[in-house]
Design an enzyme around this catalytic site. Structure first.
Site, PDB file in Angstrom:
ATOM      1  N   LYS A 116      32.903 -19.312  58.934  1.00 29.87           N
ATOM      2  CA  LYS A 116      33.194 -18.136  59.555  1.00 29.87           C
ATOM      3  C   LYS A 116      33.202 -16.948  58.620  1.00 29.87           C
ATOM      4  O   LYS A 116      32.925 -16.000  58.739  1.00 29.87           O
ATOM      5  CB  LYS A 116      34.668 -18.229  60.277  1.00 29.87           C
ATOM      6  CG  LYS A 116      34.286 -18.940  61.438  1.00 29.87           C
ATOM      7  CD  LYS A 116      35.267 -19.088  62.411  1.00 29.87           C
ATOM      8  CE  LYS A 116      35.082 -19.824  63.620  1.00 29.87           C
ATOM      9  NZ  LYS A 116      34.633 -21.132  63.692  1.00 29.87           N
ATOM     10  N   GLU A 200      41.896 -11.346  61.206  1.00 26.79           N
ATOM     11  CA  GLU A 200      41.276 -10.325  61.495  1.00 26.79           C
ATOM     12  C   GLU A 200      42.052  -9.557  62.628  1.00 26.79           C
ATOM     13  O   GLU A 200      42.906  -9.983  63.202  1.00 26.79           O
ATOM     14  CB  GLU A 200      39.941 -10.592  62.080  1.00 26.79           C
ATOM     15  CG  GLU A 200      39.822 -11.493  63.009  1.00 26.79           C
ATOM     16  CD  GLU A 200      38.493 -12.040  63.524  1.00 26.79           C
ATOM     17  OE1 GLU A 200      38.128 -12.593  64.466  1.00 26.79           O
ATOM     18  OE2 GLU A 200      37.498 -12.156  62.582  1.00 26.79           O
ATOM     19  N   GLU A 275      27.941 -14.704  69.463  1.00 23.33           N
ATOM     20  CA  GLU A 275      29.350 -14.611  70.235  1.00 23.33           C
ATOM     21  C   GLU A 275      30.029 -12.986  69.888  1.00 23.33           C
ATOM     22  O   GLU A 275      29.925 -13.089  68.558  1.00 23.33           O
ATOM     23  CB  GLU A 275      30.139 -15.885  70.280  1.00 23.33           C
ATOM     24  CG  GLU A 275      29.580 -16.946  70.668  1.00 23.33           C
ATOM     25  CD  GLU A 275      30.530 -18.013  70.979  1.00 23.33           C
ATOM     26  OE1 GLU A 275      31.735 -17.840  70.610  1.00 23.33           O
ATOM     27  OE2 GLU A 275      30.237 -19.151  71.660  1.00 23.33           O
ATOM     28  N   GLU A 288      31.055 -15.235  66.022  1.00 23.29           N
ATOM     29  CA  GLU A 288      30.540 -16.043  65.324  1.00 23.29           C
ATOM     30  C   GLU A 288      29.111 -16.376  65.913  1.00 23.29           C
ATOM     31  O   GLU A 288      28.796 -15.866  67.012  1.00 23.29           O
ATOM     32  CB  GLU A 288      31.225 -17.440  65.419  1.00 23.29           C
ATOM     33  CG  GLU A 288      31.594 -18.281  66.828  1.00 23.29           C
ATOM     34  CD  GLU A 288      32.521 -19.344  66.738  1.00 23.29           C
ATOM     35  OE1 GLU A 288      32.603 -19.903  65.799  1.00 23.29           O
ATOM     36  OE2 GLU A 288      32.744 -19.775  67.953  1.00 23.29           O
ATOM     37  N   ASN A 290      26.569 -19.645  67.144  1.00 21.06           N
ATOM     38  CA  ASN A 290      26.615 -21.092  67.707  1.00 21.06           C
ATOM     39  C   ASN A 290      25.177 -21.270  67.248  1.00 21.06           C
ATOM     40  O   ASN A 290      24.237 -21.142  67.988  1.00 21.06           O
ATOM     41  CB  ASN A 290      27.095 -21.342  68.922  1.00 21.06           C
ATOM     42  CG  ASN A 290      28.479 -21.293  69.113  1.00 21.06           C
ATOM     43  OD1 ASN A 290      28.777 -20.427  69.945  1.00 21.06           O
ATOM     44  ND2 ASN A 290      29.140 -21.683  68.442  1.00 21.06           N
ATOM     45  N   PHE A 348      46.182 -30.593  84.296  1.00 20.71           N
ATOM     46  CA  PHE A 348      44.636 -30.803  83.705  1.00 20.71           C
ATOM     47  C   PHE A 348      44.656 -31.996  82.753  1.00 20.71           C
ATOM     48  O   PHE A 348      43.941 -31.950  81.966  1.00 20.71           O
ATOM     49  CB  PHE A 348      44.359 -29.445  82.965  1.00 20.71           C
ATOM     50  CG  PHE A 348      44.050 -28.383  83.793  1.00 20.71           C
ATOM     51  CD1 PHE A 348      42.959 -28.162  84.612  1.00 20.71           C
ATOM     52  CD2 PHE A 348      45.106 -27.482  83.869  1.00 20.71           C
ATOM     53  CE1 PHE A 348      43.100 -26.950  85.262  1.00 20.71           C
ATOM     54  CE2 PHE A 348      45.188 -26.411  84.787  1.00 20.71           C
ATOM     55  CZ  PHE A 348      44.099 -26.306  85.704  1.00 20.71           C
TER      56      PHE A 348
END
Length: 691
Positions: A116, A200, A275, A288, A290, A348
């Site tokens: 990153k 950031e 993204e 980032e 992918n 969930f």
């Protein structure tokens, strides 16, 4: 073009790649673990190779075994799918060194975008908008606080090697920053073996919007518009759509051009996704890249008419892209719901086991079929349904992998049409034997803020932060569900009355008046007066009056069908109905638009007698620790006689790549341990008993 490729993956994405390979006339090789020996991707492929035991680290993550499988079967190329080794730079390089074509980007592109900190520097050099921040590894919490003050709160503390939300904290003040840095660094070290952390600016009311790019080995790169992925739960996407209801054409073009610039900077060849986080004023920043196919790629396929897996294969075979940026269309609106094996009403928790019933809605857009997707525009037939899955009725959902059962995709002429089509498709998706998140998806699609497009990445946390309950899905006409249960009951009685050999004087009688008793739990019941008139069994028509409100129902579905389709007062509907539950064998369970009710339909006299029956309270389980899900018991943290404080760990259960820690809700003394480490637990199985 390749003659044979190996798919180094499992589940729905392996099946998806196989479909396109078959369309191109390419033979396929599946790999599988012992847990997947009967899996659908193994059956669909031309050949299959066993990799090893069920855990990923002994099968799907073992590069040596996968490369050996390629050589043994003569596969010239390998498609990694997503997850597992798909973004592993070393694996891509190994494939190249062994003479196997990696159907994905070159290893140097994966390396450049995989870190990153390094990827953000590259983005800056390529003049891609990046979030203000500190791109060098931060060494101490004190330094983190000083940097945060310069950037300006709120800030986001992130692990350089992170992913899937791991190693990420948001800090709104010095205290948050100091503590968040320490926990973020520890989590990064434990999860990725890399404790580098950077910082950031945190974008408020952020949207998660991504640009699909496609590059070839001849220097051509295009962008295939955007996907809106802001509906997330704990940083995991739940609903994706294309295009985004938020950004303007100017923003779309600017984001697309920056994504292409970044892809060109790393000599990107294949399908990839850039993204962005987008602020409330449409200011956007690189997040980032992918370097693989995304789970949500079908929505892009629907609006462009392109088969992304086919494009990946053609690029890997050395072909040029057959189209330019100006030829990429954007037609209609597509939405994807991830159908997961999890129980939304139990926070969930994963739900594994056998798919006793699996009946997806009828699909008319096939996975990996460019022709069919294209035809849906040519003849104006928007509103197609597509189901990408790796399961089948009677198959097992194993505890070792992710929880996805299927991806449900619809394509409509506009966003409202796509939402309506998706709600109807969810109504017709029959899953039994395990729990699924379909009720939750139905609630999201019906939420006013989702319908108007007024949401950001905090949508689920904001509206369902305290969990998801049945009350969160109010039905727009609850009496319709009661009417439908009475309609099904009337059909059942008609059939029973037609059985020959009935005892004289005790024949089944067909009545017009009933009492529908809706079970609301804990002994509470709601009663409705029902009258059925103008019944025509041969055509499946009836007028059902519930508390005086009339419903003209037309439904020709058979008695044993779970899925019911027809019209009510002239409007089409799809619902689900089943007779009998474990606790209430005479009740009907009716489901529609995310709402499910249990109804017992009785004659007036039977209802009168039923009211006299005492309520039997469920057994007291407060003195026991029960397993909240099926899974593997990996640790017991308390022994008989031990006093455990509230909040302390009691046991750890592993299911679907996640460890679930069970803690004491109050101070207790352990009386007895009832389960053993290594045991496979069922839902509500006792683990220990307290005094």
């Amino acid at each position: 073009m390749f003659k044979k490729i190996l798919i180094a993956n499992r589940g729905e994405i392996a099946c998806r790649v196989i479909k396109t390979a078959q369309k191109l006339g390419i033979k396929t090789v599946a790999v599988y673990s012992e847990a997947d020996k009967d899996a659908r991707h193994v059956e669909l492929a031309d050949e299959a190779v066993l990799l090893g035991a069920a855990p990923s680290r002994e099968s799907y993550l073992v590069a040596d075994k996968i490369i050996a499988a390629c050589k043994a079967t003569g596969a010239e190329a390998l498609h990694p799918g997503y997850g597992f080794l798909s973004e592993n730079e070393d694996f891509a390089r190994r494939c190249e060194e062994e003479g196997i074509v990696f159907i994905g980007p070159k290893h140097y592109s994966i390396a450049a975008m995989g870190d990153k900190i390094a990827s953000k520097k590259l983005a800056n050099e390529a003049k891609v908008s990046t979030i203000p921040g500190h791109n060098e590894p931060i060494l101490s919490p004190e330094e983190a606080v000083e940097i945060a003050k310069k950037i300006g709160y709120p800030v986001m503390i992130k692990a350089s090697a992170g992913g899937g939300g791991k190693g990420l904290r948001v800090a709104f003040n010095d205290k948050d920053c100091f503590e968040g840095f320490t926990s973020c660094r520890n989590e990064a070290r434990n999860s990725f073996g890399d404790d580098r952390v950077f910082m950031e600016k945190f974008v408020e009311q952020p949207r998660h919007i991504e640009i699909q790019v496609l590059g070839d080995s001849h220097g051509n790169v295009v962008y295939l518009h955007e996907r809106e992925c802001s509906i997330q739960r704990r940083h995991q996407k739940v609903i994706e759509e294309a295009p985004s209801p938020f950004i303007s054409d100017a923003t779309r073009k600017a984001m697309g051009e920056q994504a292409v610039a970044l892809a060109k900077a790393v000599k990107y060849q294949s399908a990839g996704t850039v993204e962005f986080v987008v602020g409330k004023n449409q200011d956007f920043y690189f997040l980032e890249m992918n370097t693989r196919l995304q789970v949500e790629h079908p929505v892009t396929e629907c609006i462009t008419g392109l088969d992304l897996v086919e494009q990946m294969i053609r690029v890997a075979a050395g072909e040029k892209l057959s189209f330019g940026q100006g030829e990429i269309r954007r037609e209609g609106w597509a939405i994807e719901c991830r159908i997961n094996a999890e129980d939304p009403f139990r926070n969930f928790l994963p739900s594994t086991g056998r798919l006793v019933k699996y009946q997806p809605p009828a699909a008319n857009l096939e996975q990996g079929s460019e022709t069919l997707v294209g035809d849906s525009y040519a003849n104006g037939q928007f509103g197609g349904v597509r189901v990408d899955t790796g399961v089948y009725e009677g198959g097992e959902i194993p505890m070792f992998y992710d929880s996805m059962i299927a991806k449900l995709i619809v394509h409509g002429k506009d966003r409202n049409d796509a939402i309506a089509k998706m709600r109807e498709a969810l109504n017709g998706f029959v899953i039994r034997g395990i729990s699924s998140n379909i009720p939750f998806q139905a609630a999201l699609l019906a939420h006013p803020d989702f319908v108007t497009g007024n949401f950001n990445t905090g949508f689920i946390a904001q509206h369902y932060g305290g969990g998801f309950r049945a009350e969160d899905v109010p039905h727009e006409d609850a009496l319709f569900l009661v009417a439908l249960s009475a309609f099904v009951r009337r059909k059942t009685r008609e059939r029973a009355a037609g059985i020959s050999g009935q005892l004289a004087g005790h024949e089944v009688r067909i009545d017009s008046d009933y009492v529908a008793i809706v079970n609301e739990g804990e002994g509470k019941k709601r009663r409705h007066q029902v009258h059925i008139a103008e019944y025509a069994g041969h055509s499946g028509e009836a007028e059902v009056r519930v508390d005086g409100k009339a419903y003209k129902i037309v439904c020709a579905s058979r008695l044993n069908d779970i899925r019911l389709s027809g019209t009510v007062n002239g409007k089409p509907f799809t619902a689900q109905a089943e007779r009998g539950t474990l606790k209430r064998p005479l009740a009907y369970r009716i489901s529609h638009n995310g709402t499910a009710i249990e109804v017992t339909v009785l004659s007036p006299r039977a209802a009168e007698l039923a009211a006299l029956m005492p309520y039997k309270a469920p057994p007291d389980t407060s003195k026991s620790l029960l397993s909240p899900m099926p899974g593997l018991l990996v640790a017991i943290a308390a022994q008989p006689g031990q006093i455990v404080q509230a909040g302390e760990r009691l046991a750890v259960i592993e299911a679907m790549k996640m460890e679930n820690i069970l803690v004491a809700t109050q101070d207790v003394k352990v009386a007895e341990v009832l389960a053993k480490v290594g045991e496979s637990l069922a839902v509500d199985q006792p683990i220990m008993r307290f005094e």
